[in-house]
Design a protein around this motif. Structure first.
Motif, PDB file in Angstrom:
ATOM      1  N   ILE A   1       0.897  -1.272   0.178  1.00 54.52           N
ATOM      2  CA  ILE A   1       0.128  -0.162   0.052  1.00 54.52           C
ATOM      3  C   ILE A   1       0.913   1.342   0.012  1.00 54.52           C
ATOM      4  N   ASN A   2       1.882   1.385   0.940  1.00 53.75           N
ATOM      5  CA  ASN A   2       2.667   2.406   0.905  1.00 53.75           C
ATOM      6  C   ASN A   2       3.452   2.608  -0.431  1.00 53.75           C
ATOM      7  N   LYS A   3       3.755   1.730  -1.083  1.00 54.47           N
ATOM      8  CA  LYS A   3       4.662   1.821  -2.441  1.00 54.47           C
ATOM      9  C   LYS A   3       3.449   2.390  -3.576  1.00 54.47           C
ATOM     10  N   LEU A   4       2.495   1.863  -3.378  1.00 52.09           N
ATOM     11  CA  LEU A   4       1.403   2.098  -4.391  1.00 52.09           C
ATOM     12  C   LEU A   4       0.978   3.695  -4.209  1.00 52.09           C
ATOM     13  N   VAL A   5       1.012   4.066  -2.902  1.00 55.95           N
ATOM     14  CA  VAL A   5       0.788   5.421  -2.507  1.00 55.95           C
ATOM     15  C   VAL A   5       1.585   6.229  -2.905  1.00 55.95           C
ATOM     16  N   GLU A   6       3.092   6.006  -2.794  1.00 56.88           N
ATOM     17  CA  GLU A   6       4.152   6.885  -3.285  1.00 56.88           C
ATOM     18  C   GLU A   6       4.044   6.828  -4.750  1.00 56.88           C
ATOM     19  N   LEU A   7       3.705   5.944  -5.384  1.00 57.36           N
ATOM     20  CA  LEU A   7       3.867   5.661  -6.896  1.00 57.36           C
ATOM     21  C   LEU A   7       2.749   6.567  -7.499  1.00 57.36           C
ATOM     22  N   LEU A   8       1.522   6.574  -6.937  1.00 61.53           N
ATOM     23  CA  LEU A   8       0.261   7.271  -7.306  1.00 61.53           C
ATOM     24  C   LEU A   8       0.491   8.856  -7.258  1.00 61.53           C
ATOM     25  N   ALA A   9       1.194   9.097  -5.952  1.00 61.51           N
ATOM     26  CA  ALA A   9       1.626  10.594  -5.716  1.00 61.51           C
ATOM     27  C   ALA A   9       2.573  11.148  -6.711  1.00 61.51           C
ATOM     28  N   GLN A  10       3.713  10.345  -7.289  1.00 55.37           N
ATOM     29  CA  GLN A  10       4.531  10.936  -8.074  1.00 55.37           C
ATOM     30  C   GLN A  10       4.018  10.844  -9.436  1.00 55.37           C
TER      31      GLN A  10
ATOM     32  N   SER B   1       3.251  15.865   1.042  1.00 58.82           N
ATOM     33  CA  SER B   1       2.078  16.338   0.997  1.00 58.82           C
ATOM     34  C   SER B   1       0.668  15.513   0.500  1.00 58.82           C
ATOM     35  N   LEU B   2       1.011  15.316  -0.775  1.00 54.02           N
ATOM     36  CA  LEU B   2       0.088  14.293  -1.566  1.00 54.02           C
ATOM     37  C   LEU B   2       0.175  12.875  -1.056  1.00 54.02           C
ATOM     38  N   THR B   3       1.166  12.180  -0.678  1.00 55.88           N
ATOM     39  CA  THR B   3       1.128  10.863  -0.099  1.00 55.88           C
ATOM     40  C   THR B   3       0.553  10.982   1.191  1.00 55.88           C
ATOM     41  N   MET B   4       0.754  11.979   1.992  1.00 52.91           N
ATOM     42  CA  MET B   4      -0.013  11.812   3.284  1.00 52.91           C
ATOM     43  C   MET B   4      -1.569  12.053   3.054  1.00 52.91           C
ATOM     44  N   ALA B   5      -1.842  12.992   2.074  1.00 54.05           N
ATOM     45  CA  ALA B   5      -3.547  13.363   1.682  1.00 54.05           C
ATOM     46  C   ALA B   5      -3.982  11.949   1.077  1.00 54.05           C
ATOM     47  N   ILE B   6      -3.121  11.168   0.237  1.00 54.83           N
ATOM     48  CA  ILE B   6      -3.876   9.815  -0.211  1.00 54.83           C
ATOM     49  C   ILE B   6      -4.038   8.664   0.948  1.00 54.83           C
ATOM     50  N   HIS B   7      -3.045   8.667   1.685  1.00 59.04           N
ATOM     51  CA  HIS B   7      -3.189   7.756   2.823  1.00 59.04           C
ATOM     52  C   HIS B   7      -4.126   8.536   3.719  1.00 59.04           C
TER      53      HIS B   7
ATOM     54  N   THR C   1      -3.782   6.438 -13.754  1.00 57.51           N
ATOM     55  CA  THR C   1      -4.641   6.013 -14.799  1.00 57.51           C
ATOM     56  C   THR C   1      -6.007   7.269 -14.797  1.00 57.51           C
ATOM     57  N   PRO C   2      -6.742   6.975 -15.732  1.00 55.63           N
ATOM     58  CA  PRO C   2      -8.129   7.819 -15.565  1.00 55.63           C
ATOM     59  C   PRO C   2      -8.715   7.825 -14.126  1.00 55.63           C
ATOM     60  N   LEU C   3      -8.887   6.653 -13.407  1.00 59.92           N
ATOM     61  CA  LEU C   3      -9.530   6.580 -12.264  1.00 59.92           C
ATOM     62  C   LEU C   3      -8.575   7.381 -11.369  1.00 59.92           C
ATOM     63  N   GLY C   4      -7.446   6.941 -11.072  1.00 64.40           N
ATOM     64  CA  GLY C   4      -6.454   7.877 -10.463  1.00 64.40           C
ATOM     65  C   GLY C   4      -6.559   9.230 -10.488  1.00 64.40           C
ATOM     66  N   ALA C   5      -6.403   9.851 -11.554  1.00 63.71           N
ATOM     67  CA  ALA C   5      -6.612  11.276 -11.617  1.00 63.71           C
ATOM     68  C   ALA C   5      -7.760  11.665 -11.205  1.00 63.71           C
ATOM     69  N   LEU C   6      -8.937  11.076 -11.704  1.00 61.54           N
ATOM     70  CA  LEU C   6     -10.556  11.276 -11.095  1.00 61.54           C
ATOM     71  C   LEU C   6     -10.521  11.467  -9.502  1.00 61.54           C
ATOM     72  N   VAL C   7      -9.968  10.416  -8.892  1.00 56.48           N
ATOM     73  CA  VAL C   7     -10.132  10.362  -7.587  1.00 56.48           C
ATOM     74  C   VAL C   7      -9.207  11.235  -6.932  1.00 56.48           C
ATOM     75  N   VAL C   8      -8.030  11.499  -7.298  1.00 54.10           N
ATOM     76  CA  VAL C   8      -7.419  12.568  -6.620  1.00 54.10           C
ATOM     77  C   VAL C   8      -7.787  13.768  -7.027  1.00 54.10           C
ATOM     78  N   ASP C   9      -8.256  14.086  -7.986  1.00 57.55           N
ATOM     79  CA  ASP C   9      -8.766  15.544  -8.544  1.00 57.55           C
ATOM     80  C   ASP C   9      -9.897  15.688  -7.657  1.00 57.55           C
ATOM     81  N   GLN C  10     -11.161  14.641  -7.394  1.00 56.49           N
ATOM     82  CA  GLN C  10     -12.075  15.068  -6.568  1.00 56.49           C
ATOM     83  C   GLN C  10     -11.740  15.131  -4.942  1.00 56.49           C
TER      84      GLN C  10
END
Length: 118
Positions: free
Chosen positions: A4-13, A36-42, A76-85
């Motif tokens: 999970i931590n690895k994916l959160v960091e990859l998502l933030a980057q 800050s993005l990693t913390m927000a995703i967590h 991914t489009p889902l990743g962009a949508l979720v973080v944007d929201q």
């Protein structure tokens, strides 16, 4: 480090690479950084799954969602949508605080303290 931590960091980057380092919504500009993005995703995404489904199922759900949000280091489009929201909701909260004449820094610090005490 957990998957999970690895994916959160990859998502933030991946999000920063795709969207840049500033998010703007409702006239609110948020500077973005990997930490800050990693913390927000967590807190917002992983935390929501844990809160809604409990530790074991919540981790499985969060892992599944993260795997669909970033694939091979690419947003991914889902990743962009979720973080944007996630950021749209945050900006809306800040905008509301400003409309009510409140100081967002004070309000957010108070909310953080309240959550820590729960």
């Amino acid at each position: 480090m957990t998957e999970i931590n690895k994916l959160v960091e990859l998502l933030a980057q991946a999000y920063l690479a795709a969207r840049g380092n500033v998010f703007t919504h409702l006239g609110i500009q948020l500077p973005l950084a990997a930490e800050s993005l990693t913390m927000a995703i967590h807190n917002s995404i992983v935390g929501a799954h844990l809160e809604n489904a409990g530790a074991q199922q919540g981790q499985a759900d969060a892992l599944l969602m993260l795997r669909h949000m970033v694939v091979n280091g690419t947003l991914t489009p889902l990743g962009a949508l979720v973080v944007d929201q996630m950021y749209c909701a945050f900006c809306a909260d800040v905008h509301q605080m400003l409309e009510e004449g409140k100081d967002p820094v004070v309000e957010l610090a108070s909310e953080s303290k309240r959550r820590a005490m729960q």
